[in-house]
Design a protein around this motif. Structure first.
Motif, PDB file in Angstrom:
ATOM      1  N   TYR A 206       0.825  -1.208   0.000  1.00 22.42           N
ATOM      2  CA  TYR A 206       0.000   0.000   0.000  1.00 22.42           C
ATOM      3  C   TYR A 206       0.864   1.265   0.000  1.00 22.42           C
ATOM      4  N   SER A 207       2.026   1.214   0.657  1.00 22.42           N
ATOM      5  CA  SER A 207       2.905   2.390   0.668  1.00 22.42           C
ATOM      6  C   SER A 207       3.383   2.727  -0.737  1.00 22.42           C
ATOM      7  N   GLN A 208       3.784   1.713  -1.504  1.00 25.60           N
ATOM      8  CA  GLN A 208       4.251   1.960  -2.861  1.00 25.60           C
ATOM      9  C   GLN A 208       3.118   2.465  -3.743  1.00 25.60           C
ATOM     10  N   LYS A 232      -7.579   4.254 -13.504  1.00 29.38           N
ATOM     11  CA  LYS A 232      -6.799   3.174 -12.889  1.00 29.38           C
ATOM     12  C   LYS A 232      -6.002   3.670 -11.685  1.00 29.38           C
ATOM     13  N   ASP A 233      -5.369   4.828 -11.836  1.00 31.16           N
ATOM     14  CA  ASP A 233      -4.559   5.352 -10.729  1.00 31.16           C
ATOM     15  C   ASP A 233      -5.424   5.664  -9.515  1.00 31.16           C
ATOM     16  N   LEU A 234      -6.592   6.246  -9.750  1.00 29.83           N
ATOM     17  CA  LEU A 234      -7.480   6.588  -8.637  1.00 29.83           C
ATOM     18  C   LEU A 234      -8.024   5.324  -7.977  1.00 29.83           C
ATOM     19  N   ALA A 235      -8.319   4.306  -8.779  1.00 30.36           N
ATOM     20  CA  ALA A 235      -8.793   3.040  -8.218  1.00 30.36           C
ATOM     21  C   ALA A 235      -7.701   2.382  -7.374  1.00 30.36           C
ATOM     22  N   LEU A 236      -6.449   2.447  -7.860  1.00 32.60           N
ATOM     23  CA  LEU A 236      -5.332   1.887  -7.100  1.00 32.60           C
ATOM     24  C   LEU A 236      -5.150   2.630  -5.789  1.00 32.60           C
ATOM     25  N   LEU A 237      -5.231   3.954  -5.833  1.00 31.43           N
ATOM     26  CA  LEU A 237      -5.071   4.750  -4.613  1.00 31.43           C
ATOM     27  C   LEU A 237      -6.141   4.398  -3.591  1.00 31.43           C
ATOM     28  N   LYS A 238      -7.387   4.288  -4.017  1.00 32.36           N
ATOM     29  CA  LYS A 238      -8.469   3.949  -3.096  1.00 32.36           C
ATOM     30  C   LYS A 238      -8.267   2.563  -2.497  1.00 32.36           C
ATOM     31  N   LYS A 239      -7.787   1.641  -3.304  1.00 29.11           N
ATOM     32  CA  LYS A 239      -7.514   0.284  -2.802  1.00 29.11           C
ATOM     33  C   LYS A 239      -6.407   0.307  -1.755  1.00 29.11           C
ATOM     34  N   CYS A 240      -5.330   1.030  -2.038  1.00 29.62           N
ATOM     35  CA  CYS A 240      -4.213   1.103  -1.087  1.00 29.62           C
ATOM     36  C   CYS A 240      -4.622   1.818   0.197  1.00 29.62           C
ATOM     37  N   LEU A 241      -5.413   2.875   0.072  1.00 28.13           N
ATOM     38  CA  LEU A 241      -5.860   3.606   1.257  1.00 28.13           C
ATOM     39  C   LEU A 241      -6.787   2.758   2.114  1.00 28.13           C
ATOM     40  N   LYS A 242      -7.557   1.892   1.500  1.00 27.39           N
ATOM     41  CA  LYS A 242      -8.419   0.994   2.273  1.00 27.39           C
ATOM     42  C   LYS A 242      -7.580   0.068   3.148  1.00 27.39           C
ATOM     43  N   VAL A 243      -6.499  -0.483   2.566  1.00 28.41           N
ATOM     44  CA  VAL A 243      -5.593  -1.341   3.340  1.00 28.41           C
ATOM     45  C   VAL A 243      -4.921  -0.540   4.448  1.00 28.41           C
ATOM     46  N   ARG A 244      -4.451   0.669   4.118  1.00 31.09           N
ATOM     47  CA  ARG A 244      -3.805   1.519   5.128  1.00 31.09           C
ATOM     48  C   ARG A 244      -4.758   1.848   6.266  1.00 31.09           C
ATOM     49  N   ASP A 245      -5.977   2.245   5.927  1.00 27.29           N
ATOM     50  CA  ASP A 245      -6.934   2.656   6.957  1.00 27.29           C
ATOM     51  C   ASP A 245      -7.303   1.494   7.871  1.00 27.29           C
ATOM     52  N   GLU A 246      -7.425   0.289   7.305  1.00 21.79           N
ATOM     53  CA  GLU A 246      -7.728  -0.885   8.140  1.00 21.79           C
ATOM     54  C   GLU A 246      -6.599  -1.143   9.129  1.00 21.79           C
ATOM     55  N   PHE A 303       4.356   8.050   9.345  1.00 21.59           N
ATOM     56  CA  PHE A 303       4.706   6.745   8.776  1.00 21.59           C
ATOM     57  C   PHE A 303       5.037   6.866   7.292  1.00 21.59           C
ATOM     58  N   GLY A 304       4.144   7.527   6.533  1.00 19.77           N
ATOM     59  CA  GLY A 304       4.362   7.618   5.098  1.00 19.77           C
ATOM     60  C   GLY A 304       5.616   8.378   4.745  1.00 19.77           C
ATOM     61  N   ALA A 305       5.816   9.541   5.365  1.00 20.64           N
ATOM     62  CA  ALA A 305       6.985  10.361   5.041  1.00 20.64           C
ATOM     63  C   ALA A 305       8.275   9.719   5.539  1.00 20.64           C
ATOM     64  N   GLY A 306       8.237   9.138   6.744  1.00 16.12           N
ATOM     65  CA  GLY A 306       9.459   8.582   7.327  1.00 16.12           C
ATOM     66  C   GLY A 306       9.989   7.381   6.577  1.00 16.12           C
ATOM     67  N   VAL A 307       9.111   6.483   6.144  1.00 12.38           N
ATOM     68  CA  VAL A 307       9.563   5.250   5.490  1.00 12.38           C
ATOM     69  C   VAL A 307      10.080   5.527   4.084  1.00 12.38           C
ATOM     70  N   GLU A 308       9.277   6.176   3.259  1.00 12.35           N
ATOM     71  CA  GLU A 308       9.639   6.348   1.850  1.00 12.35           C
ATOM     72  C   GLU A 308      10.881   7.215   1.680  1.00 12.35           C
ATOM     73  N   THR A 309      10.945   8.348   2.379  1.00 13.98           N
ATOM     74  CA  THR A 309      12.067   9.267   2.184  1.00 13.98           C
ATOM     75  C   THR A 309      13.382   8.657   2.680  1.00 13.98           C
ATOM     76  N   THR A 310      13.359   8.069   3.864  1.00 12.07           N
ATOM     77  CA  THR A 310      14.592   7.504   4.421  1.00 12.07           C
ATOM     78  C   THR A 310      15.072   6.323   3.600  1.00 12.07           C
ATOM     79  N   THR A 311      14.142   5.459   3.187  1.00 10.86           N
ATOM     80  CA  THR A 311      14.521   4.308   2.369  1.00 10.86           C
ATOM     81  C   THR A 311      15.126   4.747   1.048  1.00 10.86           C
ATOM     82  N   THR A 312      14.549   5.758   0.428  1.00 11.40           N
ATOM     83  CA  THR A 312      15.079   6.249  -0.846  1.00 11.40           C
ATOM     84  C   THR A 312      16.509   6.756  -0.686  1.00 11.40           C
ATOM     85  N   VAL A 313      16.761   7.533   0.351  1.00  9.56           N
ATOM     86  CA  VAL A 313      18.113   8.064   0.578  1.00  9.56           C
ATOM     87  C   VAL A 313      19.106   6.919   0.825  1.00  9.56           C
ATOM     88  N   LEU A 314      18.721   5.922   1.608  1.00 16.17           N
ATOM     89  CA  LEU A 314      19.615   4.799   1.885  1.00 16.17           C
ATOM     90  C   LEU A 314      19.918   3.997   0.625  1.00 16.17           C
TER      91      LEU A 314
END
Length: 485
Positions: A206-208, A232-246, A303-314
């Motif tokens: 869901y993060s990706q 398609k992009d909006l449908a994917l976002l809604k699907k990922c947000l559903k997993v995140r919210d749960e 959570f979202g900002a900390g994981v993606e940004t730090t992982t990208t830099v590493l």
């Protein structure tokens, strides 16, 4: 005949309105802000079409329109900031005036209508929410000490994993992601994950999906009415947000049920404690009530900002170090001499490791986490700069390299067709690092000055086997054989 005449009249009026709106007020300054040509309804989008790397297109356009210019994205007027001086004027001197955030379809879905901190506009509620989050971070773990302990534990675990696979091929990307995710999860939820954990895999997926779809200058953000059509992009976002919210709701419910004011285990407990203390001290004023959604979206931000940004830099750091072993050796020698072999490095060792600081900063300089900042929107009837007239309430879109005073293409080098250049090696650079106060483990690019000892920095003209500098919007792929993807 009459319907056709009425249609032509409507089109003519629409064109006249669009041209008048794009002309904007003249003001009393030295001139109008230069803007890209625009058409009714679509604005300047035709000038940007066919350029997948938007930030490079915006940078190149300043050759014709200057370092500060305007364009229309549909009905939204956008001021593009390409220089440090203009960025300082718009984002610092006029910081409060440009403290708003634009409302878009994707960010509204992500933040439940602006209930977070990153995508919410400046308001009394936002100030109150930010104040409580600062109090919660201060309450949890006595500042940076608890976070440093979590990071050291995960770093030791990562080192064990790498040592165990020393004689075999290993894809480091998922290992880096898991380590960073565990740090943020420990901070927010007091939980961590092992390889293959189903909850961890769902979190990565869901993060990706969110990173790939939110605030990507999609047409649905420019023309919100397009969301009535299949997307398609909006449908994917809604699907990922559903997993995140749960997942977030599950963690939040568990914390509320087990909450005890005498024990603060993690950031979510600290947020509950701070909100309870604020409510007990004095009932919140009308419009300043923080709901459960506000707390959930705040944790989602971290959570979202900390994981993606730090992982990208590493990932970029590892990839560059693979291609510049001489930098690896210098870092290792510095750590061996200043820290020794008896212990792991700590945050307090930062002043002792200027070369390591410079290396991190060099990666951040060449490969920013994102080339464009989150757009700002004017909350007042203001103009972009003194003496520059333009439409009121504009959006400000700043290039991140502009805040560091650099070109996306390293000055003095011959960029490739996409504006990218090879990474200059640090080599024998004499490093002068100014360590700022605060718990941040890495310096920003503008806080380190690198000066060659004698002539040029060694490795200045070396190409890194296809490894390109400049700016990108994604993350590197690190294959298990150590090559460049």
């Amino acid at each position: 005949m009459l319907p056709l005449a009425a249609l032509l009249l409507c089109l003519a009026l629409l064109c006249a309105w669009g041209l008048a709106r794009r002309r904007g007020p003249m003001g009393t300054g030295t001139g109008r802000l230069r803007s890209l040509p625009a058409l009714p309804l679509v604005g300047s989008l035709l000038q940007l079409a066919g350029h997948p790397q938007l930030h490079l297109r915006l940078w190149r356009l300043q050759g014709r329109y200057g370092s500060l210019y305007g364009l229309w994205m549909g009905s939204h007027y956008v001021v593009v900031v390409n220089s440090y001086q203009h960025a300082r004027e718009v984002l610092l001197k006029k910081g409060k005036a440009f403290a708003g955030r634009p409302r878009t379809v994707t960010t509204d879905l992500l933040s439940r209508g602006g209930k977070d901190i990153a995508f919410a506009s400046y308001s009394p509620l936002w100030k109150f929410q930010r104040k409580l989050v600062h109090a919660a971070l201060s309450m949890f773990g006595e500042g940076s000490l608890a976070l440093e302990k979590i990071i050291c534990q995960e770093a030791a675990s990562l080192c064990e994993t790498l040592s165990a696979a020393q004689d075999a091929a290993l894809d480091m990307a998922p290992e880096l992601t898991r380590a960073v995710t565990n740090v943020v999860c420990s901070l927010c939820f007091n939980s961590s994950y092992r390889r293959g954990d189903p909850e961890f895999e769902a979190m990565l997926e869901y993060s990706q999906g969110i990173v790939d779809t939110v605030a990507k200058e999609s047409l649905v953000d420019i023309f919100p009415w397009l969301q009535i059509f299949p997307n398609k992009d909006l449908a994917l976002l809604k699907k990922c947000l559903k997993v995140r919210d749960e997942l977030l709701q599950q963690k939040f419910t568990e914390h509320k049920e087990a909450f005890c004011g005498d024990s603060v285990r993690d950031l979510m407990d600290a947020l509950l404690q701070v909100r309870l203390s604020a409510e007990n001290n004095s009932p919140p004023a009308p419009g300043l009530e923080l709901t459960d959604d506000h707390l959930l979206m705040t944790v989602g931000d971290i959570f979202g900002a900390g994981v993606e940004t730090t992982t990208t830099v590493l990932k970029w750091t590892v990839l560059y170090l693979l291609h510049y072993p001489e930098v690896q050796r210098k870092i290792q020698e510095e750590m061996d001499q200043k820290i020794g072999l008896a212990r792991h490095p700590h945050l307090s060792d930062r002043p002792l490791l200027p070369y390591l600081e410079a290396t991190i900063s060099e990666v951040l300089r060449i490969r920013p986490v994102s080339p464009l900042l989150i757009p700002h929107v004017s909350l007042t009837d203001t103009r972009p700069l003194p003496g520059r007239a333009g439409p009121a309430h504009p959006l400000a879109l700043a290039q991140l390299p502009a805040l560091r005073g650099r070109d996306p293409r390293v000055p003095g080098r011959s960029p490739g067709q996409d504006g990218a250049v090879p990474l200059p090696g640090l080599g024998a650079a004499e490093v002068h690092a100014r360590v700022p106060p605060g718990p941040a483990p890495a310096l920003a690019g503008g806080q380190v000055r690198r000066r060659a000892a004698g002539a040029e920095v060694s490795g200045e003209g070396q190409a890194a086997g296809g490894l390109e500098g400049g700016l990108v919007t994604g993350t590197p792929r690190i294959p298990c054989d150590g090559g460049v993807g």
